[in-house]
Design an enzyme around this catalytic site. Structure first.
Site, PDB file in Angstrom:
ATOM      1  N   TYR A 141       0.806  -1.222   0.000  1.00 38.04           N
ATOM      2  CA  TYR A 141       0.000   0.000   0.000  1.00 38.04           C
ATOM      3  C   TYR A 141       0.837   1.269   0.000  1.00 38.04           C
ATOM      4  CZ  TYR A 141      -3.912  -3.104   1.190  1.00 38.04           C
ATOM      5  OH  TYR A 141      -4.864  -4.105   1.193  1.00 38.04           O
ATOM      6  N   LYS A 191       3.789 -15.696   3.420  1.00 35.68           N
ATOM      7  CA  LYS A 191       3.796 -16.488   2.182  1.00 35.68           C
ATOM      8  C   LYS A 191       5.252 -16.830   1.863  1.00 35.68           C
ATOM      9  CE  LYS A 191       1.420 -18.310  -1.261  1.00 35.68           C
ATOM     10  NZ  LYS A 191       0.549 -19.477  -1.029  1.00 35.68           N
ATOM     11  N   ASP A 223      -2.732 -18.629   2.837  1.00 37.10           N
ATOM     12  CA  ASP A 223      -3.872 -19.354   2.298  1.00 37.10           C
ATOM     13  C   ASP A 223      -4.427 -20.348   3.313  1.00 37.10           C
ATOM     14  OD1 ASP A 223      -1.394 -20.502   1.941  1.00 37.10           O
ATOM     15  OD2 ASP A 223      -1.706 -21.083  -0.140  1.00 37.10           O
ATOM     16  N   ASP A 247      -5.198  -6.860   6.013  1.00 39.58           N
ATOM     17  CA  ASP A 247      -6.409  -6.203   5.532  1.00 39.58           C
ATOM     18  C   ASP A 247      -7.442  -7.244   5.115  1.00 39.58           C
ATOM     19  OD1 ASP A 247      -8.220  -4.373   4.573  1.00 39.58           O
ATOM     20  OD2 ASP A 247      -6.992  -3.690   2.906  1.00 39.58           O
ATOM     21  N   ASP A 251     -10.973  -8.652   7.426  1.00 40.32           N
ATOM     22  CA  ASP A 251     -12.330  -8.543   6.894  1.00 40.32           C
ATOM     23  C   ASP A 251     -12.993  -9.913   6.860  1.00 40.32           C
ATOM     24  OD1 ASP A 251     -12.194  -5.850   6.624  1.00 40.32           O
ATOM     25  OD2 ASP A 251     -12.150  -5.801   4.452  1.00 40.32           O
TER      26      ASP A 251
END
Length: 370
Positions: A141, A191, A223, A247, A251
């Site tokens: 970001y 990851k 994952d 993020d 959610d």
């Protein structure tokens, strides 16, 4: 001592739910003898309309001079045509970066009275209580370059995931400190089978664990973490991860509770004011209709009491009031069930405030006779 609170309601339902949080904070001030001073400033779309800037300099100055920041929400289709660098969300991103709000804490707790509200089976979500610690000022970001560009006859795009080792060290340290005050388990999500940034992240996590022998560390690929949040959410205590993974996962985790309207957050710096906001967005389609759920904003105010002011007793009083109201059967429209009692934003706020005042008065009487 007076506590100075910058109030940035923002857009959409941010205006309503922030008003609810201020209402409850004023009640806390009366009941516990604290002096809270509230100063208001525009941010996001409201600031664009007024100042042609999603984060005016006066708003930033107010935040810097305050002890804590209460934030609503930003954005909406009204500003979809605004250039990228002037979009409402840019105001929040700039505020995070400028104030060094590197640690985002998002508690995910399923209230016992709402276990049936989740899309998952009650036996899966009942008792869920964990915290996501998300790095907030680095990663994709904020990395540069981040742009579209021409390459001969072709068009290409690049986003850059960038971290300094010190940025990774401080967020992992925050996660281990948080776990030490809870159940003593950190799940570090990365990851590492693909990304070099994740391999460094994993190395730093191992180094941090050596300084905290009281905390158990496990590594989990992002994952698998996404799957485990649905399959076995009660297995988590503290999840720590980088910006974009955090993020997305936070959610996803919010759906365990039955509504985004129940999820608060705290964004903390190393030595400046913290920012406290509900996880949900501006929901312009219901703005001004007195139907928004104010509980996430009120719970964010409770986090302010705890993390910025050190008022643990007061924070617990707010959280208990919300729990009591839920247990009594009161619901907002996002949590409505057939035959239940549905309250509007203002009515739910008053119900929580009344229980808070009643509880603190009763506690005072009990202590007087103890």
């Amino acid at each position: 001592m007076m506590k100075r609170i910058a109030v940035l309601p923002g857009d959409g339902i941010g205006q309503e739910v922030t008003k609810s949080a201020v209402h409850v904070l004023k009640a806390v001030g009366r009941e516990f003898g604290h002096d809270f001073h509230f100063s208001y400033a525009p941010v996001g779309g409201a600031a664009i309309d007024k100042e042609n800037d999603p984060l005016p300099e006066a708003t930033l100055r107010l935040c810097r001079s305050s002890d804590a920041i209460l934030f609503g929400s930003v954005g909406g289709p009204k500003w979809d045509g605004v250039p990228r660098e002037q979009r409402p969300e840019k105001g929040l991103l700039t505020l995070r970066k400028t104030l060094g709000l590197y640690a985002n804490l998002r508690p995910v707790k399923v209230f016992s009275g709402l276990a049936g509200q989740s899309s998952l089976k009650p036996e899966v979500v009942s008792g869920v209580d964990f915290v996501i610690v998300r790095e907030l000022t680095g990663g994709l970001y904020f990395g540069k370059p981040s742009e579209r560009r021409r390459n001969g006859n072709d068009e290409e795009v690049v986003d850059t995931l960038h971290y300094h080792r010190k940025e990774i060290e401080r967020i992992l340290e925050k996660a281990f400190e948080t776990a030490a005050q809870r159940k003593g388990k950190v799940t570090s999500v990365d990851k590492a089978n693909v990304l070099e940034s994740s391999r460094m992240w994993r190395e730093v996590a191992e180094e941090t664990a050596k300084r905290h022998p009281e905390v158990t560390l496990e590594h989990m690929l992002v994952d698998r973490a996404a799957m485990e949040l649905i399959h076995n959410p009660k297995s988590f205590d503290v999840i720590v991860t980088e910006n974009m993974f955090g993020d997305i996962l936070s959610d996803e985790a919010s759906m365990l509770t039955g509504s985004l309207g129940l999820l608060p957050s705290a964004s903390l710096s190393e030595n400046g004011p913290g920012l406290f906001e509900p996880v949900h967005g501006s929901a312009p389609e219901i703005a001004g209709q007195n139907v928004a759920n104010p509980m996430a904003s009120i719970l964010s105010a409770a986090m302010m009491l705890r993390y910025s002011f050190g008022f643990e007793k007061e924070a617990q009083a707010v959280e208990k009031a919300i729990t009591d109201v839920i247990d009594s059967g009161h619901r907002t429209s996002d949590l409505a069930v057939r035959g239940g009692r549905t309250l509007g934003t203002k009515q739910m706020t008053e119900a929580i405030t009344s229980v808070l005042e009643e509880d603190t008065t009763t506690a005072g009487i009990m202590s007087a006779y103890a």
